[in-house]
Design a protein around this motif. Structure first.
Motif, short mmCIF file in Angstrom:
data_model
loop_
_atom_site.label_atom_id
_atom_site.label_comp_id
_atom_site.label_asym_id
_atom_site.label_seq_id
_atom_site.Cartn_x
_atom_site.Cartn_y
_atom_site.Cartn_z
N THR A 175 -51.12 -12.38 20.31
CA THR A 175 -51.96 -11.95 19.18
C THR A 175 -52.13 -13.08 18.16
O THR A 175 -53.10 -13.08 17.40
CB THR A 175 -51.37 -10.71 18.46
N LEU A 176 -51.19 -14.03 18.16
CA LEU A 176 -51.29 -15.18 17.25
C LEU A 176 -52.09 -16.33 17.86
O LEU A 176 -52.37 -17.31 17.18
CB LEU A 176 -49.88 -15.69 16.91
N ASN A 177 -52.41 -16.19 19.12
CA ASN A 177 -53.06 -17.26 19.87
C ASN A 177 -54.57 -17.28 19.61
O ASN A 177 -55.25 -16.27 19.80
CB ASN A 177 -52.79 -17.05 21.37
N LEU A 220 -36.24 -21.38 15.11
CA LEU A 220 -36.65 -21.88 16.42
C LEU A 220 -38.15 -21.73 16.63
O LEU A 220 -38.81 -22.61 17.17
CB LEU A 220 -35.88 -21.14 17.52
N PHE A 221 -38.70 -20.61 16.15
CA PHE A 221 -40.13 -20.33 16.29
C PHE A 221 -40.80 -20.54 14.93
O PHE A 221 -41.18 -19.59 14.26
CB PHE A 221 -40.35 -18.89 16.77
N THR A 238 -54.15 -18.57 27.05
CA THR A 238 -53.48 -19.86 27.27
C THR A 238 -52.09 -19.78 26.66
O THR A 238 -51.83 -18.99 25.75
CB THR A 238 -54.26 -21.03 26.62
N VAL A 239 -51.23 -20.62 27.14
CA VAL A 239 -49.84 -20.59 26.68
C VAL A 239 -49.69 -21.50 25.46
O VAL A 239 -50.07 -22.65 25.49
CB VAL A 239 -48.90 -21.05 27.81
N THR A 240 -49.14 -20.93 24.40
CA THR A 240 -48.87 -21.71 23.20
C THR A 240 -47.46 -22.30 23.28
O THR A 240 -46.66 -21.91 24.15
CB THR A 240 -48.96 -20.82 21.94
N PHE A 241 -47.15 -23.21 22.38
CA PHE A 241 -45.82 -23.81 22.38
C PHE A 241 -44.75 -22.76 22.10
O PHE A 241 -43.67 -22.80 22.69
CB PHE A 241 -45.74 -24.95 21.36
N GLU A 242 -45.04 -21.81 21.23
CA GLU A 242 -44.07 -20.74 20.95
C GLU A 242 -43.81 -19.90 22.19
O GLU A 242 -42.69 -19.46 22.43
CB GLU A 242 -44.55 -19.85 19.79
N MET A 243 -44.85 -19.66 22.98
CA MET A 243 -44.67 -18.94 24.24
C MET A 243 -43.79 -19.74 25.19
O MET A 243 -42.94 -19.17 25.88
CB MET A 243 -46.03 -18.65 24.89
N MET A 244 -43.98 -21.05 25.21
CA MET A 244 -43.14 -21.91 26.07
C MET A 244 -41.68 -21.84 25.63
O MET A 244 -40.79 -21.74 26.47
CB MET A 244 -43.62 -23.36 26.01
N THR A 281 -39.15 -9.68 15.93
CA THR A 281 -38.22 -8.59 16.24
C THR A 281 -38.08 -8.42 17.74
O THR A 281 -36.96 -8.29 18.27
CB THR A 281 -38.69 -7.26 15.61
N VAL A 282 -39.20 -8.44 18.47
CA VAL A 282 -39.15 -8.24 19.92
C VAL A 282 -38.42 -9.40 20.60
O VAL A 282 -37.63 -9.19 21.52
CB VAL A 282 -40.56 -8.04 20.50
N ILE A 283 -38.69 -10.62 20.15
CA ILE A 283 -38.00 -11.79 20.71
C ILE A 283 -36.50 -11.66 20.45
O ILE A 283 -35.69 -11.91 21.35
CB ILE A 283 -38.55 -13.10 20.10
N THR A 284 -36.13 -11.27 19.26
CA THR A 284 -34.71 -11.12 18.91
C THR A 284 -34.06 -10.06 19.79
O THR A 284 -32.95 -10.27 20.30
CB THR A 284 -34.56 -10.75 17.42
#
Length: 175
Positions: A103-105, A61-62, A110-116, A73-76
């Motif tokens: 940290t990947l941004n 998904l990401f 700003t909001v990345t697509f993965e954050m969305m 891990t944290v998302i999971t």
């Protein structure tokens, strides 16, 4: 006040406040028990084994997140907390996931697509067992408080899939 019903109005306010405190204490007990169980699962390493099973789905998904990045891990863990109806436990994990994703941004703040994707997934909150709602229903004396499990599961899965489809559609349309 204007109709002369001050006494019933005052009584209703105090009864409502009493009921709110009782339900809050009941929910506090339920959340405490499940947070304790979650802590035991985490300390035993079982939660990370369970998270390992979900890792392929999360990494699919990401796609733009490296597979070994801590955010996976944290998302999971956040998804698992929501899955078991532990929204209160999921909140700090959600905040940590957003920090890790940032940290990947390249453009911090700003909001990345993965954050969305994460926000949509977290907000939809797919729930297998909604412990908090079952606790409230039980506290109010429902005959079958667990009777909501299947409808809640269906509704949250449908809302998550629909929201993700809309997000991915908007991404294609407004690329």
């Amino acid at each position: 006040l204007f109709t002369g019903n001050l006494e019933p109005f005052t009584r209703a306010i105090f009864e409502g406040a009493k009921s709110a405190v009782e339900i809050s204490l009941c929910l506090l007990g339920i959340v405490s028990v499940w947070l304790g169980i979650t802590k035991i699962l985490e300390d035993s390493g079982l939660i990370h084994r369970i998270a390992h099973w979900f890792r392929p789905l999360i990494t699919r998904l990401f796609r733009n997140i490296p597979g070994d990045h801590p955010s996976i891990t944290v998302i999971t863990l956040n998804v698992l907390a929501n899955l078991f109806g532990l929204g209160n436990a999921a909140t700090p994990l959600g905040i940590k996931a957003m920090e890790e994703l940032d940290t990947l941004n390249e453009d911090k703040g700003t909001v990345t697509f993965e954050m969305m994707i994460f926000i949509v997934l977290n907000t939809a909150s797919i729930q297998l067992i909604p412990f908090s709602v079952i606790g409230i229903l039980a506290a109010y004396g429902a005959e079958n408080p667990a009777g909501i499990v299947l409808p809640v599961l269906i509704a949250t899965v449908i809302s998550a899939v629909a929201a993700l489809m809309i997000l991915f559609s908007f991404r294609k349309i407004f690329k």
